[in-house]
Design a protein around this motif. Structure first.
Motif, PDB file in Angstrom:
ATOM      1  N   VAL A  16      36.184   0.544  -5.445  1.00 37.51           N
ATOM      2  CA  VAL A  16      36.313  -0.764  -4.792  1.00 37.51           C
ATOM      3  C   VAL A  16      37.732  -0.929  -4.248  1.00 37.51           C
ATOM      4  CG1 VAL A  16      36.296  -3.259  -5.200  1.00 37.51           C
ATOM      5  CG2 VAL A  16      34.470  -1.826  -6.141  1.00 37.51           C
ATOM      6  N   ALA A  17      38.716  -0.555  -5.064  1.00 39.12           N
ATOM      7  CA  ALA A  17      40.113  -0.652  -4.630  1.00 39.12           C
ATOM      8  C   ALA A  17      40.352   0.216  -3.398  1.00 39.12           C
ATOM      9  CB  ALA A  17      41.045  -0.238  -5.768  1.00 39.12           C
ATOM     10  N   ASN A  18      39.746   1.390  -3.371  1.00 37.94           N
ATOM     11  CA  ASN A  18      39.904   2.292  -2.236  1.00 37.94           C
ATOM     12  C   ASN A  18      39.386   1.660  -0.948  1.00 37.94           C
ATOM     13  OD1 ASN A  18      40.615   4.720  -0.972  1.00 37.94           O
ATOM     14  ND2 ASN A  18      38.609   5.600  -1.326  1.00 37.94           N
ATOM     15  N   ALA A  19      38.280   0.933  -1.049  1.00 34.38           N
ATOM     16  CA  ALA A  19      37.730   0.272   0.137  1.00 34.38           C
ATOM     17  C   ALA A  19      38.696  -0.780   0.681  1.00 34.38           C
ATOM     18  CB  ALA A  19      36.387  -0.360  -0.200  1.00 34.38           C
ATOM     19  N   PHE A  20      39.353  -1.507  -0.208  1.00 32.93           N
ATOM     20  CA  PHE A  20      40.311  -2.531   0.227  1.00 32.93           C
ATOM     21  C   PHE A  20      41.635  -1.913   0.677  1.00 32.93           C
ATOM     22  CE2 PHE A  20      37.578  -5.454  -2.112  1.00 32.93           C
ATOM     23  CZ  PHE A  20      37.570  -6.540  -1.252  1.00 32.93           C
ATOM     24  N   GLN A  21      42.008  -0.796   0.071  1.00 30.14           N
ATOM     25  CA  GLN A  21      43.322  -0.213   0.310  1.00 30.14           C
ATOM     26  C   GLN A  21      43.558   0.138   1.776  1.00 30.14           C
ATOM     27  OE1 GLN A  21      44.089   3.524  -1.610  1.00 30.14           O
ATOM     28  NE2 GLN A  21      46.294   3.236  -1.544  1.00 30.14           N
ATOM     29  N   GLY A  55      42.475  -1.312   4.424  1.00 30.43           N
ATOM     30  CA  GLY A  55      42.785  -2.533   5.166  1.00 30.43           C
ATOM     31  C   GLY A  55      44.138  -3.118   4.806  1.00 30.43           C
ATOM     32  N   THR A  56      44.471  -3.122   3.518  1.00 31.83           N
ATOM     33  CA  THR A  56      45.773  -3.683   3.120  1.00 31.83           C
ATOM     34  C   THR A  56      46.908  -2.829   3.664  1.00 31.83           C
ATOM     35  OG1 THR A  56      45.768  -2.544   0.978  1.00 31.83           O
ATOM     36  CG2 THR A  56      44.812  -4.750   1.037  1.00 31.83           C
ATOM     37  N   ASN A  57      46.753  -1.507   3.589  1.00 30.81           N
ATOM     38  CA  ASN A  57      47.813  -0.628   4.096  1.00 30.81           C
ATOM     39  C   ASN A  57      47.935  -0.723   5.613  1.00 30.81           C
ATOM     40  OD1 ASN A  57      48.226   0.159   1.483  1.00 30.81           O
ATOM     41  ND2 ASN A  57      47.232   2.138   1.697  1.00 30.81           N
ATOM     42  N   SER A  58      46.812  -0.810   6.301  1.00 28.48           N
ATOM     43  CA  SER A  58      46.826  -0.949   7.749  1.00 28.48           C
ATOM     44  C   SER A  58      47.465  -2.272   8.172  1.00 28.48           C
ATOM     45  CB  SER A  58      45.398  -0.846   8.290  1.00 28.48           C
ATOM     46  OG  SER A  58      45.382  -0.978   9.687  1.00 28.48           O
ATOM     47  N   THR A  59      47.167  -3.330   7.436  1.00 28.83           N
ATOM     48  CA  THR A  59      47.763  -4.639   7.725  1.00 28.83           C
ATOM     49  C   THR A  59      49.275  -4.602   7.541  1.00 28.83           C
ATOM     50  OG1 THR A  59      45.744  -5.791   7.096  1.00 28.83           O
ATOM     51  CG2 THR A  59      47.789  -7.078   7.042  1.00 28.83           C
ATOM     52  N   LEU A  60      49.731  -3.981   6.468  1.00 33.25           N
ATOM     53  CA  LEU A  60      51.173  -3.850   6.234  1.00 33.25           C
ATOM     54  C   LEU A  60      51.825  -3.089   7.375  1.00 33.25           C
ATOM     55  CD1 LEU A  60      53.608  -4.238   4.312  1.00 33.25           C
ATOM     56  CD2 LEU A  60      52.951  -2.060   3.240  1.00 33.25           C
ATOM     57  N   SER A  61      51.195  -2.014   7.810  1.00 34.36           N
ATOM     58  CA  SER A  61      51.727  -1.208   8.904  1.00 34.36           C
ATOM     59  C   SER A  61      51.833  -2.010  10.199  1.00 34.36           C
ATOM     60  CB  SER A  61      50.837   0.011   9.120  1.00 34.36           C
ATOM     61  OG  SER A  61      51.268   0.750  10.233  1.00 34.36           O
ATOM     62  N   LYS A  62      50.763  -2.752  10.531  1.00 35.62           N
ATOM     63  CA  LYS A  62      50.774  -3.557  11.759  1.00 35.62           C
ATOM     64  C   LYS A  62      51.812  -4.668  11.688  1.00 35.62           C
ATOM     65  CE  LYS A  62      46.345  -4.314  11.801  1.00 35.62           C
ATOM     66  NZ  LYS A  62      44.987  -4.750  12.125  1.00 35.62           N
ATOM     67  N   ALA A  63      51.903  -5.329  10.542  1.00 34.00           N
ATOM     68  CA  ALA A  63      52.839  -6.447  10.406  1.00 34.00           C
ATOM     69  C   ALA A  63      54.288  -5.981  10.520  1.00 34.00           C
ATOM     70  CB  ALA A  63      52.620  -7.164   9.077  1.00 34.00           C
ATOM     71  N   LEU A  64      54.582  -4.813   9.970  1.00 37.80           N
ATOM     72  CA  LEU A  64      55.948  -4.294  10.033  1.00 37.80           C
ATOM     73  C   LEU A  64      56.227  -3.562  11.341  1.00 37.80           C
ATOM     74  CD1 LEU A  64      56.354  -2.844   6.410  1.00 37.80           C
ATOM     75  CD2 LEU A  64      57.181  -5.047   7.297  1.00 37.80           C
ATOM     76  N   GLY A  65      55.175  -3.082  11.992  1.00 37.20           N
ATOM     77  CA  GLY A  65      55.352  -2.302  13.205  1.00 37.20           C
ATOM     78  C   GLY A  65      55.943  -0.925  12.935  1.00 37.20           C
ATOM     79  N   GLN A  66      55.914  -0.517  11.685  1.00 35.84           N
ATOM     80  CA  GLN A  66      56.501   0.752  11.274  1.00 35.84           C
ATOM     81  C   GLN A  66      55.571   1.439  10.277  1.00 35.84           C
ATOM     82  OE1 GLN A  66      59.405   2.125  12.357  1.00 35.84           O
ATOM     83  NE2 GLN A  66      59.588   0.429  13.791  1.00 35.84           N
ATOM     84  N   PRO A  67      54.633   2.253  10.742  1.00 36.34           N
ATOM     85  CA  PRO A  67      53.660   2.840   9.826  1.00 36.34           C
ATOM     86  C   PRO A  67      54.276   3.726   8.745  1.00 36.34           C
ATOM     87  CG  PRO A  67      53.412   3.759  12.033  1.00 36.34           C
ATOM     88  CD  PRO A  67      54.391   2.641  12.142  1.00 36.34           C
ATOM     89  N   PHE A  68      55.314   4.472   9.072  1.00 32.86           N
ATOM     90  CA  PHE A  68      55.895   5.351   8.061  1.00 32.86           C
ATOM     91  C   PHE A  68      56.688   4.559   7.019  1.00 32.86           C
ATOM     92  CE2 PHE A  68      54.875   8.258  11.455  1.00 32.86           C
ATOM     93  CZ  PHE A  68      54.264   9.288  10.760  1.00 32.86           C
ATOM     94  N   ALA A 126      41.842   3.992  10.052  1.00 39.81           N
ATOM     95  CA  ALA A 126      40.906   3.027   9.475  1.00 39.81           C
ATOM     96  C   ALA A 126      40.688   1.800  10.357  1.00 39.81           C
ATOM     97  CB  ALA A 126      41.374   2.601   8.085  1.00 39.81           C
ATOM     98  N   ASP A 127      41.758   1.220  10.857  1.00 40.21           N
ATOM     99  CA  ASP A 127      41.634   0.001  11.659  1.00 40.21           C
ATOM    100  C   ASP A 127      40.862   0.259  12.956  1.00 40.21           C
ATOM    101  OD1 ASP A 127      42.252  -2.815  12.007  1.00 40.21           O
ATOM    102  OD2 ASP A 127      43.599  -2.165  13.614  1.00 40.21           O
ATOM    103  N   SER A 128      41.022   1.434  13.510  1.00 43.21           N
ATOM    104  CA  SER A 128      40.368   1.756  14.785  1.00 43.21           C
ATOM    105  C   SER A 128      38.873   1.968  14.651  1.00 43.21           C
ATOM    106  CB  SER A 128      40.993   3.006  15.402  1.00 43.21           C
ATOM    107  OG  SER A 128      42.350   2.785  15.687  1.00 43.21           O
ATOM    108  N   ILE A 129      38.436   2.610  13.569  1.00 47.99           N
ATOM    109  CA  ILE A 129      37.007   2.914  13.454  1.00 47.99           C
ATOM    110  C   ILE A 129      36.259   1.945  12.547  1.00 47.99           C
ATOM    111  CG2 ILE A 129      37.423   5.353  13.959  1.00 47.99           C
ATOM    112  CD1 ILE A 129      36.853   5.999  11.051  1.00 47.99           C
ATOM    113  N   GLY A 130      36.974   1.128  11.787  1.00 51.20           N
ATOM    114  CA  GLY A 130      36.341   0.152  10.900  1.00 51.20           C
ATOM    115  C   GLY A 130      36.290   0.630   9.464  1.00 51.20           C
ATOM    116  N   ALA A 131      36.212  -0.327   8.551  1.00 51.81           N
ATOM    117  CA  ALA A 131      36.243  -0.020   7.117  1.00 51.81           C
ATOM    118  C   ALA A 131      35.023   0.790   6.680  1.00 51.81           C
ATOM    119  CB  ALA A 131      36.337  -1.311   6.300  1.00 51.81           C
ATOM    120  N   GLY A 132      33.840   0.427   7.156  1.00 51.86           N
ATOM    121  CA  GLY A 132      32.618   1.118   6.739  1.00 51.86           C
ATOM    122  C   GLY A 132      32.600   2.580   7.146  1.00 51.86           C
ATOM    123  N   PRO A 133      32.749   2.861   8.441  1.00 50.13           N
ATOM    124  CA  PRO A 133      32.765   4.271   8.846  1.00 50.13           C
ATOM    125  C   PRO A 133      33.918   5.054   8.214  1.00 50.13           C
ATOM    126  CG  PRO A 133      32.381   2.892  10.749  1.00 50.13           C
ATOM    127  CD  PRO A 133      32.727   1.972   9.595  1.00 50.13           C
TER     128      PRO A 133
END
Length: 147
Positions: free
Chosen positions: A13-18, A20-33, A90-97
């Motif tokens: 379950v955590a993996n499914a959320f992770q 999205g949370t990591n992608s959101t952090l990356s987008k908000a900071l504008g710095q994926p690395f 993940a953000d590009s293809i969606g959480a399910g796929p």
């Protein structure tokens, strides 16, 4: 034993959320690395806290490091690969796929690992039921990804 299955379930379950949370952090900071480094840093702190709280965090004897087989040292690289895929895919293809592909790839790979007893696992030979299960999971992911 039921605790171990429950722990794996919660981790799934955590993996499914992770992703999205990591992608959101990356987008908000504008710095994926940087986001990846922050995720790994928080993970390290959480692991240190859990290890200290449980009394199971200690430095091994010097000879222990030499006894680790080569594949025992690549786990961090594999984790980085997974984390980068969460940030860039993940953000590009969606959480399910995304999670479906991760789970199917992991399941098929684990069948091979089990069949040959790779990376320290006991041998669990392939049989028709295991192959059918992998095929059904693959079909399920295909349906999730296409529809």
């Amino acid at each position: 034993m039921i605790f171990l299955y429950a722990f794996a379930l919660v981790a799934g379950v955590a993996n499914a959320f992770q992703a999205g949370t990591n992608s959101t952090l990356s987008k908000a900071l504008g710095q994926p690395f940087l986001a990846a480094l922050l995720v790994v840093g928080v993970s390290a702190l959480a692991l240190a806290a859990a290890g200290l709280a449980s009394g199971r965090l200690a430095w091994p004897a010097a000879g222990s490091f030499a006894a680790v087989p080569w594949w025992g040292w690549v786990g961090g690289l594999l984790s980085a690969l997974l984390l980068l895929s969460q940030l860039f895919v993940a953000d590009s293809i969606g959480a399910g796929p995304f999670l479906g592909i991760i789970v199917v790839a992991g399941t098929v790979t684990s069948l091979i690992i089990d069949n040959y007893g790779l990376v320290g696992f006991k041998v669990h030979e392939l049989n028709a039921w295991r192959v059918a299960g992998g095929a059904l999971m693959s079909l399920g992911v295909l349906l999730v990804a296409l529809f």
